[in-house]
Scaffold this motif. Structure first.
Motif, PDB file in Angstrom:
ATOM      1  N   HIS A 167      36.114  29.026  27.184  1.00  0.00           N
ATOM      2  CA  HIS A 167      36.934  27.995  26.999  1.00  0.00           C
ATOM      3  C   HIS A 167      36.613  26.872  28.072  1.00  0.00           C
ATOM      4  N   GLY A 168      35.232  27.097  28.760  1.00  0.00           N
ATOM      5  CA  GLY A 168      34.799  26.027  29.612  1.00  0.00           C
ATOM      6  C   GLY A 168      35.600  26.175  30.856  1.00  0.00           C
ATOM      7  N   CYS A 169      36.068  27.326  31.288  1.00  0.00           N
ATOM      8  CA  CYS A 169      36.943  27.476  32.556  1.00  0.00           C
ATOM      9  C   CYS A 169      36.109  28.390  33.324  1.00  0.00           C
ATOM     10  N   LEU A 170      35.445  27.931  34.620  1.00  0.00           N
ATOM     11  CA  LEU A 170      34.787  28.854  35.380  1.00  0.00           C
ATOM     12  C   LEU A 170      35.304  28.788  36.914  1.00  0.00           C
ATOM     13  N   PRO A 171      35.045  29.894  37.518  1.00  0.00           N
ATOM     14  CA  PRO A 171      35.567  30.009  39.047  1.00  0.00           C
ATOM     15  C   PRO A 171      35.365  28.743  39.747  1.00  0.00           C
ATOM     16  N   LEU A 172      36.145  28.344  40.761  1.00  0.00           N
ATOM     17  CA  LEU A 172      36.296  27.339  41.777  1.00  0.00           C
ATOM     18  C   LEU A 172      34.855  27.259  42.525  1.00  0.00           C
ATOM     19  N   ARG A 173      34.813  28.796  42.826  1.00  0.00           N
ATOM     20  CA  ARG A 173      33.649  28.964  43.911  1.00  0.00           C
ATOM     21  C   ARG A 173      33.082  30.511  43.824  1.00  0.00           C
ATOM     22  N   GLY A 174      33.579  31.281  43.005  1.00  0.00           N
ATOM     23  CA  GLY A 174      32.820  32.655  42.916  1.00  0.00           C
ATOM     24  C   GLY A 174      33.982  33.733  42.841  1.00  0.00           C
ATOM     25  N   VAL A 175      33.519  35.034  42.996  1.00  0.00           N
ATOM     26  CA  VAL A 175      34.559  35.905  42.930  1.00  0.00           C
ATOM     27  C   VAL A 175      34.621  36.574  44.423  1.00  0.00           C
ATOM     28  N   ALA A 176      35.867  36.675  44.666  1.00  0.00           N
ATOM     29  CA  ALA A 176      36.050  37.457  46.141  1.00  0.00           C
ATOM     30  C   ALA A 176      36.581  38.790  46.038  1.00  0.00           C
ATOM     31  N   ASP A 177      36.357  39.407  47.266  1.00  0.00           N
ATOM     32  CA  ASP A 177      36.804  40.734  47.263  1.00  0.00           C
ATOM     33  C   ASP A 177      37.776  40.691  48.311  1.00  0.00           C
ATOM     34  N   TYR A 178      38.969  41.276  48.388  1.00  0.00           N
ATOM     35  CA  TYR A 178      39.980  41.263  49.353  1.00  0.00           C
ATOM     36  C   TYR A 178      40.359  42.878  49.854  1.00  0.00           C
ATOM     37  N   GLN A 179      39.367  42.941  50.739  1.00  0.00           N
ATOM     38  CA  GLN A 179      39.463  44.167  51.350  1.00  0.00           C
ATOM     39  C   GLN A 179      39.335  45.646  50.694  1.00  0.00           C
ATOM     40  N   GLY A 180      38.831  45.278  49.445  1.00  0.00           N
ATOM     41  CA  GLY A 180      38.520  46.466  48.691  1.00  0.00           C
ATOM     42  C   GLY A 180      39.904  46.961  47.947  1.00  0.00           C
ATOM     43  N   VAL A 181      40.655  45.988  47.779  1.00  0.00           N
ATOM     44  CA  VAL A 181      41.797  46.215  47.057  1.00  0.00           C
ATOM     45  C   VAL A 181      41.903  45.387  45.769  1.00  0.00           C
ATOM     46  N   TYR A 182      41.522  43.980  45.838  1.00  0.00           N
ATOM     47  CA  TYR A 182      41.626  43.296  44.624  1.00  0.00           C
ATOM     48  C   TYR A 182      40.225  42.364  44.638  1.00  0.00           C
ATOM     49  N   ARG A 183      39.466  42.421  43.425  1.00  0.00           N
ATOM     50  CA  ARG A 183      38.527  41.161  42.993  1.00  0.00           C
ATOM     51  C   ARG A 183      39.251  40.148  42.411  1.00  0.00           C
TER      52      ARG A 183
END
Length: 152
Positions: free
Chosen positions: A108-124
């Motif tokens: 849909h032309g929608c991309l991450p603002l900066r990339g994918v983060a890993d929050y303390q191994g709890v969430y991507r």
């Protein structure tokens, strides 16, 4: 007094494109309508209020989003909300496969603002802008329990 969240409303410029974006991510279209009249003017606080609306639900049945595209008065475009601005900020969706959700969003032309983060191994997680520039957070719970394989 009992309180429950009914839905989050998002004004959009193209209802069909935004419904497509969210349904491709896995939400379900619960219904559409066109609203206008004195009751709508009173409820929303706009004279001559006339909008196309769509109600979407999450697969778990707990979350709902109401999208509305104004026919009258004309919608007023605004600049994209920045992550640190005060006010309505973003909608967050938990997904079971972030990489798959990002592929759908990219379609849909929608991309991450900066990339994918890993929050303390709890969430991507990541922020992206939906079809109208609204902030959408996609998060994958890395600690969710997956059903056991019946062949094990």
């Amino acid at each position: 007094m009992s309180v429950r969240l009914e839905n989050v409303g998002i004004a959009v410029s193209d209802l069909d494109a935004t419904v497509s974006f969210f349904t491709d991510l896995g939400l379900t279209l619960l219904g559409t309508d066109e609203v206008s009249g004195e009751w709508a003017d009173t409820a929303v606080g706009l004279d001559g209020n006339h909008a196309r609306i769509a109600l979407l639900g999450t697969p778990d049945g707990h979350g709902r989003i109401e999208l509305f595209e104004y026919i009258h008065p004309a919608a007023i475009p605004t600049g994209p909300t920045l992550p640190h601005e005060i006010g309505m900020h973003r909608i967050a969706l938990q997904v079971d496969d972030l990489d798959a959700a990002l592929e759908v969003a990219a379609g849909h032309g929608c991309l991450p603002l900066r990339g994918v983060a890993d929050y303390q191994g709890v969430y991507r997680l990541t922020y992206l802008r939906g079809p109208d520039g609204n902030l959408v957070m996609l998060a994958e719970d890395l600690q969710r329990q997956t059903p056991a394989d019946p062949e094990e």
